[in-house]
Every structure is written in C-alpha cells, then in structure tokens.
Write an enzyme that holds these catalytic residues in place. Structure first.
Site, mmCIF file in Angstrom:
data_model
loop_
_atom_site.group_PDB
_atom_site.id
_atom_site.type_symbol
_atom_site.label_atom_id
_atom_site.label_comp_id
_atom_site.label_asym_id
_atom_site.label_seq_id
_atom_site.Cartn_x
_atom_site.Cartn_y
_atom_site.Cartn_z
ATOM 1 N N TRP A 194 1.651 -7.935 -14.821
ATOM 2 C CA TRP A 194 2.713 -7.123 -15.426
ATOM 3 C C TRP A 194 3.863 -7.993 -15.920
ATOM 4 C CZ3 TRP A 194 1.190 -2.729 -17.055
ATOM 5 C CH2 TRP A 194 0.221 -2.021 -16.357
ATOM 6 N N ASP A 214 11.716 -5.994 -12.749
ATOM 7 C CA ASP A 214 10.768 -4.883 -12.717
ATOM 8 C C ASP A 214 10.504 -4.603 -11.232
ATOM 9 O OD1 ASP A 214 8.579 -3.230 -12.676
ATOM 10 O OD2 ASP A 214 7.382 -4.402 -14.101
ATOM 11 N N LYS A 219 4.879 5.221 -8.084
ATOM 12 C CA LYS A 219 4.406 4.479 -6.909
ATOM 13 C C LYS A 219 5.218 4.861 -5.668
ATOM 14 C CE LYS A 219 3.283 0.906 -10.178
ATOM 15 N NZ LYS A 219 1.821 1.033 -10.189
HETATM 16 C C1 LIG Z 1 5.005 -3.935 -11.629
HETATM 17 C C2 LIG Z 1 4.587 -2.973 -12.712
HETATM 18 N N1 LIG Z 1 5.288 -2.948 -13.857
HETATM 19 C C3 LIG Z 1 4.959 -2.117 -14.855
HETATM 20 C C4 LIG Z 1 3.878 -1.276 -14.748
HETATM 21 C C5 LIG Z 1 3.535 -0.369 -15.893
HETATM 22 O O1 LIG Z 1 3.994 0.883 -15.604
HETATM 23 P P1 LIG Z 1 3.657 2.171 -16.504
HETATM 24 O O2 LIG Z 1 2.212 2.432 -16.375
HETATM 25 O O3 LIG Z 1 4.549 3.205 -15.889
HETATM 26 O O4 LIG Z 1 4.065 1.841 -17.889
HETATM 27 C C6 LIG Z 1 3.131 -1.253 -13.581
HETATM 28 C C7 LIG Z 1 1.989 -0.324 -13.426
HETATM 29 O O5 LIG Z 1 1.246 -0.308 -12.492
HETATM 30 C C8 LIG Z 1 3.493 -2.124 -12.532
HETATM 31 O O6 LIG Z 1 2.796 -2.158 -11.380
#
Ligand SMILES: Cc1ncc(COP(=O)(O)O)c(C=O)c1O
Length: 369
Positions: free
Chosen positions: A107, A178, A202
């Site tokens: 990510w 993030d 989550k």
């Molecule tokens: C650390 C992290 N950032 C971003 C995301 C992406 O999130 P979204 O699916 O809400 O766009 C995720 C998804 O699992 C994640 O674990």
C-alpha cells in the site's frame, strides 16, 4: 444464529453488540420512524450522529482543536491522490514540488506511485529488498526544506509490519500517515502528524467512509484546478457535509467509537490487542509447520501473516489448502494471505475477541499435516 471468527483484513469483523444495536434500530432510529439510511443528512437527527462521531474520535485520540476531523468517501486509495494534491499540488505550468515517501509495503508503494502524478516523489527508505519484511531505517536529517511532507504507512496490512517508533521529520516537514489498518488500536500522539487517514472498514466501521485527521493549516494549499470533492478545505468548512455523506457508515462509526470509549478507551484497547498478538505470535513461533515471515521488532499488532516453514516448502500449497479448509470447518474464516503475496494471514482488529484469537492459536498448535 451461528457467528464465525472472521479474520478478514477488511471489510472486517465488527463488535457483535454494535450489530445488535444497529439491528434493533434498523427501521426506527431514535423514535424518528425512519432508518438512519432514510434520514436526510441536512436534518438535526443525522447532524447529531456526525457530531457525536467527531466528538468521540476527538476524545479518544485527544485530537487538538487545530486539526480537522473529516468523514469522506473514496477509501484509503483516494487519499493517495488527495494528500499530494492538497499539500503539494501546484498550478498548471509550475514546477512540481517534492515529497518524501517510505516504501514499506504494497500500500505504501501504491501511495507513492499515485503521488508521482502530482509531486516529485523521493524514496526516503525502502524495505523492498527483503519483500517488505522489516521497517526500513530513515537516514538522519532526510527531510530537506523543500520536501513538503514525509509519507509513511503506519501499519502494513499485507506484509504485517508496523512502525514502533515514529520517524523524526525535523522541523517544517509534516509527517503524513496511512493509518488504515491500525487507527484506534492503541494511543497515538496526533501532534506528531500533519495528517493521517484511514479507510473505516478495518478498525472503525463498515466500508464506505474514510476518516481524515489533518492540521487545518495544511488544508489551505490546494491548487485552483482541484476538483471540489477532493479539497480538504471545502470538507472542513462544511464539516463533512459538503455533499451527501456515507450516512450509515458514520452512524456505525459513532457506535464503534462509543464501544471503544466504554471499554476504557485506547489504553485499554491497546492492552487487549497486545495480549491477542502475543498469543498468536507465540502459537506461530512454536509451530512445527508455520513461521512468521516478519522480523520480530516490526511485527504488526493487527495483521499477522504466517507461512509454511521452508523445510516443508515442497508441500506448501497442499498444507495451506488443508489448513484453510479445516479452519473454516472449525469456524475460523478468511485466513488466506493477500492475493499478491499468498501464504496465510490473520487480521486481529479491535473487534476480534480474545476468545477468537485463542481459538486460532489452539488450532495452529493442534494442526497436523
Ligand atoms: C494500509 C492500507 N492503505 C490503503 C488501503 C486501501 O484502502 P481502500 O480499499 O479503502 O481504498 C488498504 C486496504 O486494505 C490498506 O490496508
């Protein structure tokens, strides 16, 4: 009703008392004769919900007044664009500014790839050389005055690592994080961050809402071409009600926050989370079949990947298949690793009870091939 223990990485398990409360109010919220899903977002009933959610989040995380708390849409992924546009975007024709990114997982890498459209991305450190199984050290004094911010992924959901100590960005370069898979899992000093964001699905609520906590001063630099929906200043001014918000998600978020407060807040949650993680890592470390791919000092409290031991690699697929099938029969579900890395993974967010982790730890201990 038969509930299972759901170890999914997101959408993830929600506390049962909240599902029951939401169920009991599904057709008649607060004597309105309407569901939350039917309430106008401009009415006092819904405004009460969004204000309650913001107030509880501010209390739990001790968020200072000079930070905005926003409930947005577009998932964690839209923040990969909103952060660089709002903090470091330039007018058309102007030279791009620079921002630092730490490449600590899938990510984190997605965030920096997206940011390249808007800023000159400098990789401050990377752990890609060892499949992201550790958190890379940042060279001292890495942030130069021209770097607008430094971005990290606080907890790497797929590879199962986390930052134990926040990097020191030096004066003038805000830290942006993030926090999608670790927000509200333990106390966090918000003043160390310029901004942090988290998809709700989550640890905060259902999919469909993203929480952004941002120093108000940082919301004021969006270039003129920024779409209105992507401007932090607009959402701050309108208190997350610029357009129709994800009403139902914000309602569930308000209940989750209340649940955390009633459990004793983040110090109490942290204690339980550490107990759960210790139980599971202990079972993995003692297993003759599985092991953890992550260095001990970077192990996540929320996402626990485990893989078949190298000496059994020839039977890896067979072992994983058998494990997943037998676990599901035992009521332990969603234990596959992320499709990009394979293996197995248990996500043990706040709402996963200690008993669920205990059941999984026992299952790992007894599993035989
Ligand atoms: C650390 C992290 N950032 C971003 C995301 C992406 O999130 P979204 O699916 O809400 O766009 C995720 C998804 O699992 C994640 O674990």
């Amino acid at each position: 009703m038969k509930r299972v223990y759901n170890f999914a990485a997101g959408p993830a398990v929600l506390p049962l008392p909240i599902l029951e409360k939401a169920g009991s109010e599904i057709a008649d919220f607060n004597h309105t004769g309407q569901s939350v899903m039917e309430l106008t977002h401009r009415g006092s009933d819904f405004k009460g919900i969004v204000e309650k959610a913001e107030k509880l989040l501010r209390e739990l995380l001790k968020i200072p007044d000079d930070y905005a708390v926003l409930f947005l849409q577009g998932g964690g992924s839209l923040q990969f664009s909103m952060i660089p546009i709002n903090l470091a975007g330039v007018e058309q024709g102007e030279a791009k500014k620079s921002a630092l990114y730490v490449d600590s997982g899938v990510w984190a890498a997605k965030a920096l790839d997206e940011a390249k459209k808007y800023v000159n991305v400098k990789i401050a450190a990377s752990s890609k050389d060892k499949n992201y199984t550790y958190i890379p050290a940042l060279p001292a004094g890495i942030a130069a005055p021209e770097d607008v911010y430094l971005h990290i992924c606080l907890n790497n959901t797929i590879v199962g690592t986390r930052w134990n100590t926040l990097p020191d960005t030096g004066a003038g370069t805000p830290l942006v994080a993030d926090a999608s898979s670790c927000i509200l899992s333990e106390p966090l000093d918000i003043t160390r961050f310029g901004a942090l964001y988290a998809g709700a699905q989550k640890n905060i609520g259902p999919a469909g809402c993203t929480v952004v906590i941002i120093r108000k001063e940082l919301t004021e630099h969006a270039p003129s071409w920024t779409p209105l929906m992507l401007r932090y200043d607009i959402h701050t001014k309108d208190k997350s009600l610029f357009n129709t918000p994800p009403c139902w998600c914000i309602y569930i978020i308000s209940l989750v926050l209340e649940w955390i407060r009633d459990l004793g807040g983040l110090p109490a949650i942290e204690k339980i989370n550490k107990e759960k993680a210790a139980l599971l890592y202990n079972a993995i470390d003692n297993s003759k079949i599985f092991c953890s791919p992550v260095v001990k000092e970077a192990r996540s409290l929320m996402n626990v990947p485990f893989v078949v031991r190298p000496e059994l690699a020839a039977d890896k697929d067979k072992i994983e298949k058998k494990f997943l099938a037998e676990a599901a029969t035992a009521g332990l579900v969603n234990l596959s690793g992320h499709r990009l890395v394979g293996g197995l993974r248990a996500s043990i967010y706040n709402a996963m009870p200690l008993e669920g982790v205990g059941a999984l730890a026992d299952f790992i201990g007894k599993f035989a091939v």
